[in-house]
Design a protein around this motif. Structure first.
Motif, short mmCIF file in Angstrom:
data_model
loop_
_atom_site.label_atom_id
_atom_site.label_comp_id
_atom_site.label_asym_id
_atom_site.label_seq_id
_atom_site.Cartn_x
_atom_site.Cartn_y
_atom_site.Cartn_z
N LYS A 23 -9.06 -11.56 -4.21
CA LYS A 23 -8.56 -10.83 -3.04
C LYS A 23 -7.17 -10.23 -3.33
O LYS A 23 -6.91 -9.07 -3.00
CB LYS A 23 -8.49 -11.78 -1.83
CG LYS A 23 -8.03 -11.14 -0.55
CD LYS A 23 -8.04 -12.17 0.57
CE LYS A 23 -7.40 -11.63 1.82
NZ LYS A 23 -7.32 -12.64 2.88
N ALA A 24 -6.30 -11.01 -3.97
CA ALA A 24 -4.95 -10.52 -4.30
C ALA A 24 -5.03 -9.34 -5.27
O ALA A 24 -4.33 -8.34 -5.10
CB ALA A 24 -4.10 -11.64 -4.89
N ILE A 25 -5.90 -9.44 -6.28
CA ILE A 25 -6.06 -8.35 -7.25
C ILE A 25 -6.56 -7.09 -6.54
O ILE A 25 -6.06 -5.99 -6.78
CB ILE A 25 -7.05 -8.76 -8.39
CG1 ILE A 25 -6.51 -9.94 -9.18
CG2 ILE A 25 -7.40 -7.58 -9.27
CD1 ILE A 25 -5.45 -9.63 -10.18
N GLU A 26 -7.52 -7.25 -5.67
CA GLU A 26 -8.06 -6.11 -4.94
C GLU A 26 -6.98 -5.43 -4.08
O GLU A 26 -6.92 -4.21 -3.98
CB GLU A 26 -9.25 -6.53 -4.07
CG GLU A 26 -10.49 -6.86 -4.89
CD GLU A 26 -11.60 -7.54 -4.09
OE1 GLU A 26 -11.37 -7.89 -2.89
OE2 GLU A 26 -12.68 -7.74 -4.67
N GLN A 27 -6.12 -6.24 -3.46
CA GLN A 27 -5.05 -5.68 -2.64
C GLN A 27 -4.04 -4.91 -3.50
O GLN A 27 -3.58 -3.85 -3.11
CB GLN A 27 -4.34 -6.79 -1.86
CG GLN A 27 -5.16 -7.34 -0.73
CD GLN A 27 -4.47 -8.52 -0.05
OE1 GLN A 27 -3.59 -9.17 -0.62
NE2 GLN A 27 -4.87 -8.80 1.19
N VAL A 28 -3.69 -5.46 -4.66
CA VAL A 28 -2.75 -4.78 -5.55
C VAL A 28 -3.34 -3.46 -6.03
O VAL A 28 -2.67 -2.43 -6.03
CB VAL A 28 -2.36 -5.69 -6.74
CG1 VAL A 28 -1.59 -4.92 -7.80
CG2 VAL A 28 -1.54 -6.88 -6.26
N VAL A 29 -4.60 -3.48 -6.42
CA VAL A 29 -5.25 -2.25 -6.89
C VAL A 29 -5.32 -1.22 -5.77
O VAL A 29 -5.02 -0.04 -5.97
CB VAL A 29 -6.66 -2.56 -7.45
CG1 VAL A 29 -7.45 -1.28 -7.70
CG2 VAL A 29 -6.55 -3.37 -8.74
N ALA A 30 -5.69 -1.66 -4.57
CA ALA A 30 -5.80 -0.75 -3.43
C ALA A 30 -4.46 -0.12 -3.06
O ALA A 30 -4.41 1.01 -2.58
CB ALA A 30 -6.39 -1.48 -2.23
N SER A 31 -3.37 -0.85 -3.32
CA SER A 31 -2.04 -0.31 -2.97
C SER A 31 -1.67 0.90 -3.83
O SER A 31 -0.85 1.71 -3.43
CB SER A 31 -0.97 -1.39 -3.14
OG SER A 31 -0.67 -1.59 -4.52
N GLY A 32 -2.27 0.99 -5.01
CA GLY A 32 -1.95 2.10 -5.91
C GLY A 32 -0.58 1.99 -6.55
O GLY A 32 -0.14 2.91 -7.25
N GLN A 33 0.09 0.89 -6.33
CA GLN A 33 1.46 0.72 -6.81
C GLN A 33 1.58 0.80 -8.32
O GLN A 33 2.59 1.25 -8.84
CB GLN A 33 2.00 -0.62 -6.31
CG GLN A 33 3.42 -0.89 -6.72
CD GLN A 33 3.93 -2.21 -6.18
OE1 GLN A 33 3.25 -2.90 -5.45
NE2 GLN A 33 5.15 -2.55 -6.53
N PHE A 34 0.55 0.40 -9.03
CA PHE A 34 0.63 0.39 -10.49
C PHE A 34 -0.19 1.50 -11.15
O PHE A 34 -0.44 1.45 -12.34
CB PHE A 34 0.23 -1.00 -11.03
CG PHE A 34 1.20 -2.06 -10.64
CD1 PHE A 34 2.43 -2.16 -11.28
CD2 PHE A 34 0.93 -2.94 -9.61
CE1 PHE A 34 3.36 -3.12 -10.91
CE2 PHE A 34 1.85 -3.91 -9.23
CZ PHE A 34 3.05 -3.99 -9.89
N GLU A 35 -0.59 2.46 -10.36
CA GLU A 35 -1.29 3.61 -10.93
C GLU A 35 -0.29 4.45 -11.72
O GLU A 35 0.81 4.71 -11.25
CB GLU A 35 -1.90 4.48 -9.82
CG GLU A 35 -3.10 3.86 -9.17
CD GLU A 35 -4.28 3.72 -10.12
OE1 GLU A 35 -4.58 4.68 -10.85
OE2 GLU A 35 -4.87 2.63 -10.15
#
Length: 189
Positions: free
Chosen positions: A31-43
């Motif tokens: 769930k935490a990984i999915e939230q980080v990916v969804a945030s786009g912060q590390f794109e």
């Protein structure tokens, strides 16, 4: 280096979850990984977008003693000025006196005997936010200057490092000027 590795790590962990290759159930981690990916912060930033933007970043190294903070030719009244004088100065030691921030012995000195890395990480964080904002708002100019006592070692190294960082991350147009070194044709006596 760590921050640059995060997008790849996220991709790898997502792939492991999707293939069911993690032997234990880790719902909170997933769930935490999915939230980080969804945030786009590390794109990663789209360098093509940066290269096509109107923004030109002017980067200077200068001497506080000899010429002071350079004027802003854009008419915008300046930009960021970072003072490198608090960093351990290789120019205080005889073997480095005729060298510059582009010479390998000075680079090694700054990387291993000063807090240059920590300083540059802070500079990158601040300037990155401005660059992204300026690209988004179609601004045309940003000026970033690095000063040290003689404009020869610390400021030269820092200006070069920022130019390399911005070129790789954003692809924006850059103008790099080493004021004191260019006046002396890079000859230090």
């Amino acid at each position: 280096h760590f921050l640059k590795s995060i997008p790849f790590a996220l991709d790898n962990v997502q792939e492991l979850f999707s293939q069911g290759r993690i032997a234990v159930e880790l719902p909170e981690l997933k769930k935490a990984i999915e939230q980080v990916v969804a945030s786009g912060q590390f794109e990663p930033f789209d360098t093509e977008r940066g290269a096509q933007s109107l923004l030109t970043v002017r980067i200077h190294s200068f001497s506080y003693k000899k010429g002071g903070i350079p004027p802003d030719p854009s008419g915008n009244g300046g930009g960021f000025t970072f003072d490198c004088r608090f960093l351990h100065n290789p120019g205080r030691y005889e073997p480095y006196k005729q060298l510059t921030g582009r010479d390998e012995p000075v680079i090694n000195f700054l990387q291993h005997h000063s807090k240059m890395g920590e300083f540059l990480n802070d500079v990158f964080r601040i300037v990155d936010e401005a660059v992204e904002n300026y690209i988004e708002r179609s601004f045309t100019n940003l000026m970033v200057s690095f000063g040290c006592t003689g404009g020869q070692h610390r400021s030269v190294y820092a200006a070069d490092a920022l130019a390399k960082h911005l070129k790789e991350k954003y692809g924006v147009a850059l103008e790099l000027e080493h004021i004191e070194q260019e006046k002396k044709n890079w000859i230090n006596k």
